[in-house]
Design a protein around this motif. Structure first.
Motif, PDB file in Angstrom:
ATOM      1  N   ALA A 191      -0.451   4.872  -7.459  1.00 39.81           N
ATOM      2  CA  ALA A 191       0.263   5.818  -8.320  1.00 39.81           C
ATOM      3  C   ALA A 191       0.660   7.086  -7.581  1.00 39.81           C
ATOM      4  O   ALA A 191       1.723   7.665  -7.840  1.00 39.81           O
ATOM      5  N   ILE A 192      -0.190   7.544  -6.661  1.00 36.05           N
ATOM      6  CA  ILE A 192       0.099   8.800  -5.959  1.00 36.05           C
ATOM      7  C   ILE A 192       0.663   8.577  -4.567  1.00 36.05           C
ATOM      8  O   ILE A 192       0.993   9.541  -3.869  1.00 36.05           O
ATOM      9  N   ALA A 193       0.809   7.316  -4.156  1.00 38.96           N
ATOM     10  CA  ALA A 193       1.294   7.023  -2.808  1.00 38.96           C
ATOM     11  C   ALA A 193       2.642   7.682  -2.479  1.00 38.96           C
ATOM     12  O   ALA A 193       2.836   8.165  -1.357  1.00 38.96           O
ATOM     13  N   PRO A 194       3.602   7.726  -3.425  1.00 39.77           N
ATOM     14  CA  PRO A 194       4.909   8.314  -3.085  1.00 39.77           C
ATOM     15  C   PRO A 194       4.881   9.789  -2.690  1.00 39.77           C
ATOM     16  O   PRO A 194       5.863  10.292  -2.152  1.00 39.77           O
ATOM     17  N   ILE A 195       3.774  10.501  -2.955  1.00 39.32           N
ATOM     18  CA  ILE A 195       3.720  11.895  -2.516  1.00 39.32           C
ATOM     19  C   ILE A 195       3.399  11.998  -1.033  1.00 39.32           C
ATOM     20  O   ILE A 195       3.521  13.078  -0.451  1.00 39.32           O
ATOM     21  N   SER A 196       3.013  10.881  -0.436  1.00 37.84           N
ATOM     22  CA  SER A 196       2.651  10.881   0.977  1.00 37.84           C
ATOM     23  C   SER A 196       3.861  10.533   1.838  1.00 37.84           C
ATOM     24  O   SER A 196       4.519   9.503   1.607  1.00 37.84           O
TER      25      SER A 196
END
Length: 248
Positions: A191-196
């Motif tokens: 879920a938070i991978a795209p912020i990386s």
């Protein structure tokens, strides 16, 4: 560009090339370590694209330390104020420092990709993979250059820089799906991978290896945008004098 501007950039670039040649330790270590790990991960994951692109992303993030050192060294040596006292303007100084480091980043990634093809079994597909892979390497190197230069104007010591780059390398790689395939990550991590940035870099490089130009362009645009924002911040930071040796 005016001839005087080109001359100043050329002089600064030549000086920084000399500095890079005299201290190749980072380049050597960030080539040898991923080469060894690729052989280990090859037998574990059995996915050459995941192994090569994942470790490339991880160790290229570590290489941001070398990018930032190009600017931090001037503050450590207390020569930044002297450099600004010359006729060279801040953009010229930044370009003169950026060009050699950009070349080093490109060299690192080209060597690791070639090694992956030879030793790990990476097999690019389709007929469009050469330009797609070239775009991916250029975009990722530009992002690393922008973020690394921004770090040079923020950190106050080599210790701070090493700490930030080490934490960033692990966080960006783990959250970005560089160490394990995205599908194997827990739901919260997906879920938070795209912020990386590592997510976009890994996605972009794997799409490029498949010869998927459309799948390469979108993450490349995201990374270039990040590099532009970071570069603009670095320009503003150094231009305001926040990066002076007196801050140390």
């Amino acid at each position: 560009m005016p001839r005087e501007t080109l001359h100043r950039i050329a002089v600064l670039t030549a000086h920084n090339v000399l500095l890079r040649r005299r201290d190749p330790a980072h380049l050597v270590s960030y080539l040898v370590m991923p080469m060894v790990l690729m052989l280990v991960f090859k037998s574990m994951l059995r996915e050459p694209a995941q192994v090569v692109t994942g470790l490339l992303v991880m160790f290229s993030v570590l290489s941001m330390a070398d990018v930032a050192t190009a600017g931090l060294a001037e503050r450590t040596w207390h020569t930044w104020d002297r450099l600004k006292a010359t006729r060279a303007r801040v953009p010229e100084i930044m370009i003169g420092k950026a060009l050699p480091v950009f070349a080093v980043l490109v060299l690192q990634q080209v060597v690791l990709l070639a090694y992956g093809m030879i030793a790990v079994g990476l097999r690019p597909a389709g007929t469009a993979w050469p330009p797609a892979l070239g775009l991916a390497v250029a975009a990722w190197c530009f992002t690393l250059l922008g973020v690394g230069t921004a770090l040079a104007g923020v950190v106050r010591s080599q210790g701070e820089l090493s700490t930030l780059c080490n934490i960033a390398a692990l966080s960006v790689s783990a959250l970005g799906g560089a160490l394990v395939p995205y599908a194997m990550m827990p739901a919260w991590a997906q879920a938070i991978a795209p912020i990386s940035p590592g997510y976009w870099a890994t996605t972009m490089l794997q799409a490029a290896v498949r010869g998927d130009v459309a799948g390469t362009v979108r993450p490349a645009a995201v990374l270039v945008g990040l590099g532009l924002v970071a570069g603009a911040f670095a320009w503003w930071r150094f231009g305001k004098g926040w990066g002076r040796g007196s801050l140390l």
